[in-house]
Write an enzyme that holds these catalytic residues in place. Structure first.
Site, PDB file in Angstrom:
ATOM      1  N   HIS A 215       7.105  -9.804  -8.282  1.00 20.91           N
ATOM      2  CA  HIS A 215       7.526  -9.952  -9.995  1.00 20.91           C
ATOM      3  C   HIS A 215       8.673 -10.742 -10.294  1.00 20.91           C
ATOM      4  O   HIS A 215       9.486 -10.781  -8.893  1.00 20.91           O
ATOM      5  CB  HIS A 215       8.020  -8.850  -9.840  1.00 20.91           C
ATOM      6  CG  HIS A 215       6.330  -7.834 -10.580  1.00 20.91           C
ATOM      7  ND1 HIS A 215       6.291  -7.367 -11.483  1.00 20.91           N
ATOM      8  CD2 HIS A 215       5.348  -7.450  -9.518  1.00 20.91           C
ATOM      9  CE1 HIS A 215       5.350  -6.584 -11.874  1.00 20.91           C
ATOM     10  NE2 HIS A 215       4.367  -6.727 -10.431  1.00 20.91           N
ATOM     11  N   CYS A 246       4.755  -1.872 -14.042  1.00 21.40           N
ATOM     12  CA  CYS A 246       4.960  -1.415 -12.827  1.00 21.40           C
ATOM     13  C   CYS A 246       5.645   0.272 -14.141  1.00 21.40           C
ATOM     14  O   CYS A 246       6.533  -0.398 -13.695  1.00 21.40           O
ATOM     15  CB  CYS A 246       4.805  -0.618 -11.962  1.00 21.40           C
ATOM     16  SG  CYS A 246       4.828   0.705 -10.950  1.00 21.40           S
ATOM     17  N   ASN A 255       5.880 -10.016 -14.122  1.00 18.75           N
ATOM     18  CA  ASN A 255       4.591 -11.030 -13.012  1.00 18.75           C
ATOM     19  C   ASN A 255       5.407 -11.895 -12.539  1.00 18.75           C
ATOM     20  O   ASN A 255       6.253 -12.373 -14.532  1.00 18.75           O
ATOM     21  CB  ASN A 255       3.549 -11.080 -12.964  1.00 18.75           C
ATOM     22  CG  ASN A 255       2.631  -9.347 -12.732  1.00 18.75           C
ATOM     23  OD1 ASN A 255       2.539  -9.007 -11.460  1.00 18.75           O
ATOM     24  ND2 ASN A 255       2.743  -8.818 -13.051  1.00 18.75           N
TER      25      ASN A 255
END
Lengths: 320, 320
Positions: A215, A246, A255
């Site tokens: 990430h 998340c 990401n």
């Protein structure tokens, strides 16, 4: 497209936008839009995609239509289709749908594991054994990858010991996982940590260590990709437009941006099989579908350097 | 501050925001604001700063008060003060002001050199000789660095041959430059190119190759920093808030962000002598002074990882 279809890319960019990306965005896209998204990724040249997850729709309504997306993805020639599964029940569904790869996340952080999967890490190891048994009983060709998440630190627990990551990698391989990947779920990793951890896990897992999932929360995403590449990793997860995250890891937004990652590889002469113009065109459509959400990335603004415009960016012959 | 004052940092971050940053922003800041900016950088722990340029105020009115900034900077204990100079006339002014370092840019791209300095690269080499003669005649302690700009490609000319960069590095050292740096002025470089070029120039220049100057135009800034670090470079130019660019190189926006660069180094245990909280506080003030301009950077949004909050980020003892 023929040149890129017939050559093995030097680096595989595995787009996870239809799973990790959409999972962290509250709105629920129509299945029809997701199918366009899928087709756009395929047309841009992606041949490995994580297209959804078999988690209870109550928990992640954005991915409730995963079975439909998988069915469409399986019809695309040469596409390697993966889904995330949280447990045996998810594996059963994934096996029924005939995916190529199931990705089971296992948090090396005990605290994150409880928050994300409601299980301790060693309970997930047990689940790997149960999934393996079901896979063997079914005689499936589907593969099982365990993604070691929060492998470089955790927003809840803080430090994650490398020895714990190594122990868990060994445990899931012993329990029947086909392959493992390492995930910097919350964007805590730095390049030296990446290099050290991938080298150590390589000693345990050998060629079964197949992917890095990073990430870009703190701007080090591509520097971390380079560090893992240096250790011999040639597959990276990424999200078009840099969406993703998340929900159980606060601040874990974004990401690694797929366009920037593809640009990075092409700039170094490493082929990915991906058509850059088509990728940018897909990004533009995605930012319309998700208007108002956060996007990341640099190359879409700046454009390719003049030095890369003379030859096609997809040139497979340039692979190192 | 005593700990960081008495230790040599593992990596020197040379902030160039008062020159490369402000040069590319149309508005002219009051001298008083720039003095606050300077003090803020010093208080955050920077000990090498590029604070302006001695170019005709008609061309770069934003930096017209460079002499005043230099005078203030020279009063700050232990601060190594540098300015950009375009030619012998600028060198004469810089020597009069008693700066520690003069940075003369030399474009390896012939086309960029004409656009930026109105001279061919070899004419700049001649100018190095004239500046050296003036320095020697004055018996100055001031050093001369030649920054090879567009060393990795050029928005006007496209490709820049590595052999041309090497030839020019050798020529300026022979002509009397004390040290050289390599600049990716337009954000074209990739990590492999950086590694290769720094290694080759190191063979020619040895320890006189002292700094990497990168722009983050296409998202590869920190990956490129890592590549140069791997070759043994321990000094990097950067701009607080990621401002900066070159008005004669279209699309060359954004020096490497100083906060992200400092975070990258601290995350790997490499000391910079910079106090992270003070740096972020300065960023906040700069974004007010320059309200409406473009800023870059990730760490200011995400905050430090929990794993780095336990110990002070400035710990010099963590140096590798």
């Amino acid at each position: 497209m023929s040149a890129q279809d017939t050559q093995t890319p030097a680096v595989v960019v595995r787009d996870v936008s239809l799973r990790d990306g959409l999972q962290n965005i509250a709105r629920v896209l129509p299945t029809e839009t997701k199918l366009e998204w899928l087709q756009g990724l395929y047309d841009a040249g992606f041949r490995e995609l994580e297209v959804g997850s078999f988690v209870p729709p109550k928990l992640v309504p954005q991915l409730a239509d995963t079975a439909q997306i998988v069915a469409a993805a399986r019809k695309l020639p040469g596409l390697h289709v993966s889904v995330l599964i949280p447990n045996l029940k998810g594996a059963t569904l994934a096996l029924e749908q005939g995916v190529d790869l199931m990705l089971l996340p296992l948090s090396a952080s005990h605290a994150h594991s409880l928050a994300n999967l409601r299980k301790a890490p060693d309970d997930v190891v047990q689940e790997v054994g149960r999934i393996r048994a079901e896979m063997d009983a079914a005689g499936t060709k589907t593969a099982l990858e365990v993604g070691i998440s929060t492998a470089f630190g955790c927003t809840i627990q803080g430090k994650v010991e490398p020895q714990e990551v190594l122990r868990l990698v060994k445990a899931v391989l012993d329990a029947g996982a086909d392959q493992v990947s390492l995930a910097d779920t919350v964007g805590y990793a730095d390049p030296r940590q990446i290099r050290s951890m991938f080298e150590q896990v390589r000693e345990v897992a050998g060629e079964r260590l197949v992917c890095g999932h990073f990430h870009d929360t703190r701007g080090l995403g591509l520097a971390n990709v380079m560090a893992a590449l240096d250790t011999g990793i040639h597959r990276f997860d990424a999200c078009v437009a840099g969406i993703g995250g998340c929900p159980h890891a606060p601040g874990a937004s974004g990401n690694v941006n797929a366009e920037d990652l593809v640009y990075l590889m092409h700039s170094m002469g490493l082929s990915t099989g991906i058509d850059f113009d088509r990728l940018l065109a897909l990004r533009a459509r995605i930012t319309q579908w998700l208007e108002g959400e956060c996007f990341q990335g640099a190359i879409w603004k700046a454009g390719l350097p003049k030095t890369m415009l003379a030859e096609p960016a997809t040139a497979g012959a340039a692979a190192a």
